[in-house]
Design an enzyme around this catalytic site. Structure first.
Site, PDB file in Angstrom:
ATOM      1  N   GLY A 143       0.851  -1.180   0.000  1.00 40.24           N
ATOM      2  CA  GLY A 143       0.000   0.000   0.000  1.00 40.24           C
ATOM      3  C   GLY A 143       0.880   1.220   0.000  1.00 40.24           C
ATOM      4  N   GLN A 198       3.193   9.821   1.475  1.00 33.26           N
ATOM      5  CA  GLN A 198       4.462   9.126   1.211  1.00 33.26           C
ATOM      6  C   GLN A 198       5.060   9.499  -0.134  1.00 33.26           C
ATOM      7  OE1 GLN A 198       2.771   5.043   2.355  1.00 33.26           O
ATOM      8  NE2 GLN A 198       4.934   4.943   2.933  1.00 33.26           N
ATOM      9  N   CYS A 207       7.388  -0.384   6.305  1.00 40.17           N
ATOM     10  CA  CYS A 207       6.825   0.801   5.656  1.00 40.17           C
ATOM     11  C   CYS A 207       7.875   1.361   4.714  1.00 40.17           C
ATOM     12  CB  CYS A 207       6.467   1.833   6.718  1.00 40.17           C
ATOM     13  SG  CYS A 207       5.788   3.364   6.058  1.00 40.17           S
ATOM     14  N   LEU A 208       7.451   1.735   3.513  1.00 38.27           N
ATOM     15  CA  LEU A 208       8.411   2.274   2.542  1.00 38.27           C
ATOM     16  C   LEU A 208       9.046   3.576   3.039  1.00 38.27           C
ATOM     17  CD1 LEU A 208       6.473   1.614  -0.793  1.00 38.27           C
ATOM     18  CD2 LEU A 208       8.293   0.227   0.228  1.00 38.27           C
ATOM     19  N   HIS A 232      -2.921   0.750   8.481  1.00 39.46           N
ATOM     20  CA  HIS A 232      -1.580   1.314   8.279  1.00 39.46           C
ATOM     21  C   HIS A 232      -1.646   2.540   7.350  1.00 39.46           C
ATOM     22  CE1 HIS A 232       2.935   0.718   7.636  1.00 39.46           C
ATOM     23  NE2 HIS A 232       2.598   1.596   6.700  1.00 39.46           N
ATOM     24  N   GLU A 233      -2.380   2.403   6.239  1.00 42.77           N
ATOM     25  CA  GLU A 233      -2.455   3.521   5.282  1.00 42.77           C
ATOM     26  C   GLU A 233      -3.287   4.671   5.853  1.00 42.77           C
ATOM     27  OE1 GLU A 233      -0.306   3.347   3.106  1.00 42.77           O
ATOM     28  OE2 GLU A 233       0.019   1.188   3.228  1.00 42.77           O
ATOM     29  N   HIS A 269      -1.239   6.876   7.959  1.00 45.44           N
ATOM     30  CA  HIS A 269      -0.430   7.861   7.214  1.00 45.44           C
ATOM     31  C   HIS A 269      -1.243   9.121   6.915  1.00 45.44           C
ATOM     32  CE1 HIS A 269       3.341   5.840   6.417  1.00 45.44           C
ATOM     33  NE2 HIS A 269       2.755   4.763   5.915  1.00 45.44           N
TER      34      HIS A 269
HETATM   35 NI    NI Z   1       3.675   2.938   5.469  1.00 44.97          NI
END
Ligand code: NI
Length: 176
Positions: free
Chosen positions: A49, A54, A102-103, A144-145, A148
């Site tokens: 995701g 991000q 997480c990226l 999680h998303e 963000h």
């Molecule tokens: Ni993330």
């Protein structure tokens, strides 16, 4: 389409509350291009995701997809999903812990408790209203998303940082 630069922990955009999108703006060329680029960026970096902050866009947009992902072997597949202005309700009392990465927090993993089940209301990329129930890994990725979009990262959801691990050490000691 383009692969976008991913913001990393410490960039202020990751700590801002993202802006909701007016429904009428969803069809604009710039938003549609951003969504396409987010999908391409997620796939390029093997994310499951990615949220707009991000990629340095403080807007309430997230894309999710799981398809034979090398960073998360063995997790169930999730079809490509675009969530705009998502709202989460009916979160189960029950939470379970699982390792997340997480990226924007590269090469790290940590154990995060998440609600097992939730309802999600959002617009899709066509501006249509979505309402669905998600559970298990899908519910985890949505949480999680969604975090963000509120300016939070998974580290904020951990019960302390004792499980926080470099990816190489995670693979050596903790991955099943
Ligand atoms: Ni993330």
């Amino acid at each position: 389409m383009a692969i976008l630069k991913v913001s990393r922990l410490g960039h202020p955009v990751l700590r801002q509350k993202a802006q909701a999108l007016p429904q009428k703006d969803i069809s604009s060329a710039s938003i549609q291009r951003l969504i396409d680029d987010m999908i391409e960026t997620m796939r390029e970096y093997d994310g499951v995701g990615i949220a707009a902050p991000q990629v340095h866009a403080s807007l309430e947009i997230a894309v999710i997809e799981v398809r034979d992902n090398p960073r998360y072997p063995g997790v169930p597949e999730i079809p490509l999903t675009v969530l705009i202005n998502p709202k989460l309700t009916d979160l189960s009392q029950e939470k379970i812990k699982m390792w997340e990465g997480c990226l924007s927090v590269p090469d790290m993993r940590g154990e995060v408790p998440r609600h097992v089940r939730l309802s999600c209301e959002a617009y899709d990329r066509g501006g249509r209203e979505l309402k669905f129930v998600a559970q298990d890994f899908y519910a985890r990725v949505i949480q999680h998303e969604w975090d963000h979009l509120q300016g939070n990262v998974y580290l904020d959801r951990m019960n302390g940082l004792t499980t926080l691990s470099h990816l190489a050490e995670y693979a050596k000691y903790w991955a099943e």
